[in-house]
Each structure stands twice: as structure tokens, then as C-alpha cells.
Design a protein around this motif. Structure first.
Motif, short mmCIF file in Angstrom:
data_model
loop_
_atom_site.label_atom_id
_atom_site.label_comp_id
_atom_site.label_asym_id
_atom_site.label_seq_id
_atom_site.Cartn_x
_atom_site.Cartn_y
_atom_site.Cartn_z
N SER A 23 3.59 12.17 -3.59
CA SER A 23 4.22 12.51 -4.86
C SER A 23 3.35 12.19 -6.07
O SER A 23 3.85 12.06 -7.18
CB SER A 23 5.58 11.80 -5.00
OG SER A 23 6.48 12.36 -4.07
N GLY A 24 2.07 12.03 -5.87
CA GLY A 24 1.17 11.77 -6.99
C GLY A 24 1.24 10.34 -7.50
O GLY A 24 0.63 10.02 -8.51
N VAL A 25 1.98 9.48 -6.81
CA VAL A 25 2.12 8.09 -7.23
C VAL A 25 0.86 7.34 -6.81
O VAL A 25 0.51 7.32 -5.62
CB VAL A 25 3.39 7.46 -6.61
CG1 VAL A 25 3.51 6.00 -7.00
CG2 VAL A 25 4.63 8.23 -7.03
N LEU A 26 0.16 6.75 -7.77
CA LEU A 26 -1.13 6.15 -7.49
C LEU A 26 -1.10 5.09 -6.41
O LEU A 26 -2.05 4.93 -5.66
CB LEU A 26 -1.75 5.57 -8.78
CG LEU A 26 -2.04 6.58 -9.88
CD1 LEU A 26 -2.79 5.92 -11.03
CD2 LEU A 26 -2.79 7.80 -9.38
N ASN A 27 0.00 4.36 -6.30
CA ASN A 27 0.10 3.35 -5.25
C ASN A 27 1.05 3.80 -4.14
O ASN A 27 1.56 2.98 -3.39
CB ASN A 27 0.54 2.00 -5.84
CG ASN A 27 1.91 2.06 -6.47
OD1 ASN A 27 2.49 3.12 -6.66
ND2 ASN A 27 2.44 0.89 -6.83
N GLY A 28 1.28 5.11 -4.01
CA GLY A 28 2.23 5.63 -3.04
C GLY A 28 1.70 5.76 -1.62
O GLY A 28 2.44 6.03 -0.70
N GLY A 29 0.41 5.56 -1.44
CA GLY A 29 -0.17 5.73 -0.11
C GLY A 29 -0.56 7.18 0.13
O GLY A 29 0.01 8.10 -0.46
N PRO A 30 -1.53 7.40 0.98
CA PRO A 30 -2.04 8.76 1.19
C PRO A 30 -1.02 9.68 1.84
O PRO A 30 -0.24 9.26 2.70
CB PRO A 30 -3.25 8.56 2.10
CG PRO A 30 -3.04 7.25 2.76
CD PRO A 30 -2.23 6.42 1.81
N ILE A 31 -1.03 10.94 1.41
CA ILE A 31 -0.21 11.96 2.06
C ILE A 31 -0.62 11.99 3.53
O ILE A 31 -1.80 12.01 3.85
CB ILE A 31 -0.43 13.34 1.42
CG1 ILE A 31 0.00 13.33 -0.05
CG2 ILE A 31 0.31 14.43 2.20
CD1 ILE A 31 -0.41 14.58 -0.82
N GLY A 32 0.34 11.96 4.44
CA GLY A 32 0.04 11.97 5.87
C GLY A 32 -0.09 10.58 6.46
O GLY A 32 -0.26 10.43 7.67
N GLY A 33 -0.04 9.55 5.60
CA GLY A 33 -0.15 8.18 6.08
C GLY A 33 -1.59 7.77 6.31
O GLY A 33 -2.51 8.59 6.33
N MET A 34 -1.80 6.49 6.49
CA MET A 34 -3.15 5.95 6.71
C MET A 34 -3.78 6.52 7.97
O MET A 34 -4.98 6.72 8.02
CB MET A 34 -3.11 4.42 6.78
CG MET A 34 -2.71 3.76 5.48
SD MET A 34 -3.85 4.07 4.13
CE MET A 34 -5.12 2.91 4.52
N ASP A 35 -2.95 6.80 8.97
CA ASP A 35 -3.49 7.33 10.23
C ASP A 35 -3.51 8.86 10.28
O ASP A 35 -3.90 9.45 11.29
CB ASP A 35 -2.71 6.78 11.42
CG ASP A 35 -1.21 7.06 11.30
OD1 ASP A 35 -0.79 7.76 10.35
OD2 ASP A 35 -0.46 6.56 12.16
N GLN A 36 -3.07 9.51 9.18
CA GLN A 36 -3.06 10.97 9.05
C GLN A 36 -2.29 11.66 10.18
O GLN A 36 -2.70 12.71 10.68
CB GLN A 36 -4.49 11.51 8.95
CG GLN A 36 -5.18 11.15 7.64
CD GLN A 36 -4.51 11.81 6.45
OE1 GLN A 36 -4.64 13.00 6.25
NE2 GLN A 36 -3.75 11.04 5.69
N THR A 37 -1.15 11.08 10.57
CA THR A 37 -0.31 11.67 11.62
C THR A 37 0.93 12.35 11.05
O THR A 37 1.76 12.85 11.81
CB THR A 37 0.12 10.60 12.63
OG1 THR A 37 0.82 9.57 11.95
CG2 THR A 37 -1.08 10.03 13.38
N GLY A 38 1.07 12.38 9.73
CA GLY A 38 2.23 13.01 9.11
C GLY A 38 2.15 14.53 9.19
O GLY A 38 1.14 15.10 9.63
#
Length: 185
Positions: A23-38
Motif C-alpha cells: 500500500s505504499g507504506v514505507l514501513n509496510g514491508g515488501p509486496i509479496g513478503g520478505m520471501d516473495q511467496t505472496g
């Protein structure tokens, strides 16, 4: 900022994080999660060509854009009376503000902003907020319209927000219907 960081580098880092975090939130965490499994990956909102075009168009208006690190109320007081000014105020929302923003408002901050904007009811401004009773109370003398949009910070949720208009803003009759179909970027 202590003055040692290059403002361009800071700006690009913020731009990149806005486009790659939930959602563009700077501390929201990466889209897809840290492991990119989203379901979506980190580049889901980072279309280089489209973003470059947006930056190019903004650049066409660069002489008319002023960026400051000034308190919003001070900016409103400085510019609101100018006939060429249109203010879009997008303060931290009431609900979940602490988890969405690096800097959120206390109740008295919301009241101070309302006092300021209501004091410039003849200036041209629009304000958007989450649809909560406090907003209706703070801006009870102003016109407002509800609109729907989809949030997707953690899961897709349809929500309603409220848009508040100063007295001098002409609101087209179909505005609320048109906004209901929009989606935030």
C-alpha cells in the motif's frame, strides 16, 4: 535529514519504497513478503515505463510545484489565500494511523487542522479522510461526499472514505459516482 544525505537519493529511496511496499507504506514491508511467496511480487507496482511517464509529466509542471518539509498548517496558512492555489489535504487517518504512517496525528492535531481549514472555507481545498464520526463532527459545516475504494495492505477490503470540500470548490454533480469507481494509486 542531517544535511549530509543527497536529497535526490532520499527522494528516490522514498519513491522506490512507496512503489514496492504494501500500500505504499514505507514501513509496510515488501509486496509479496520478505520471501516473495505472496500473490503479488515486489515489482507489482513498479512499472518503470509508466512511472517514468508520470515523473516526466510532473516535470512539465516543475516550476509550479513547491516541495517543503514544513508543517501542513503553516503551508495552508501561507498559500490558501492565493487565487492560484488549490490545496489537497490528505492527513493521517483516524483508524489504524499508527500502523500506516511514520507520523500519525493525535486528536488535537486533527482538531487543529479542521480549525485551520474551516477558517479558510472560502479558499479552494479538498480533504480526504477515513469515514469516521470524528470527521463529520470536525467538518460539519462543510459539504462532503462518501466514495468507495479498495484497500489491499494485507487483504483486499472495500472501504468508504469521505471527501470534504471548501465552500468555494465547485463540485460536479456526478463527482461522488465517479469516485466510487476509482481505485487508489
Amino acid at each position: 535529514m542531517d544535511g549530509s544525505a543527497d536529497p535526490f537519493d532520499i527522494g528516490f529511496a522514498s519513491f522506490y519504497l512507496n512503489r514496492t511496499n504494501r500500500s505504499g507504506v514505507l514501513n509496510g514491508g515488501p509486496i509479496g513478503g520478505m520471501d516473495q511467496t505472496g500473490n503479488y511480487k515486489i515489482d507489482a507496482r513498479f512499472n518503470k515505463e509508466a512511472l517514468a511517464e508520470r515523473v516526466r509529466v510532473i516535470g512539465l509542471h516543475a516550476r509550479r510545484i513547491s516541495v517543503t518539509n514544513t508543517d501542513g498548517i503553516k503551508v495552508i496558512r501561507k498559500y490558501a489565500r492565493r487565487s492560484s492555489t488549490f490545496i489537497y489535504a490528505d492527513p493521517p487517518y483516524f483508524d489504524k494511523a499508527g500502523s500506516l504512517y511514520l507520523n500519525s496525528f493525535r486528536d488535537d492535531d486533527h482538531a487543529k487542522l479542521a480549525d485551520c481549514l474551516n477558517g479558510y472555507c472560502d479558499a479552494k481545498w479538498v480533504l480526504t479522510y477515513d469515514n469516521v464520526p470524528q470527521v463529520q463532527e470536525l467538518y460539519s459545516s462543510r459539504r462532503s461526499s462518501l466514495f468507495s475504494l479498495n484497500y489491499s495492505a494485507h487483504r483486499v477490503v472495500k472501504a468508504q472514505e469521505i471527501m470534504v470540500f471548501s465552500d468555494s470548490v465547485e463540485v460536479p454533480p456526478g463527482l461522488a459516482a465517479g469516485l466510487a469507481n476509482g481505485s487508489p494509486e
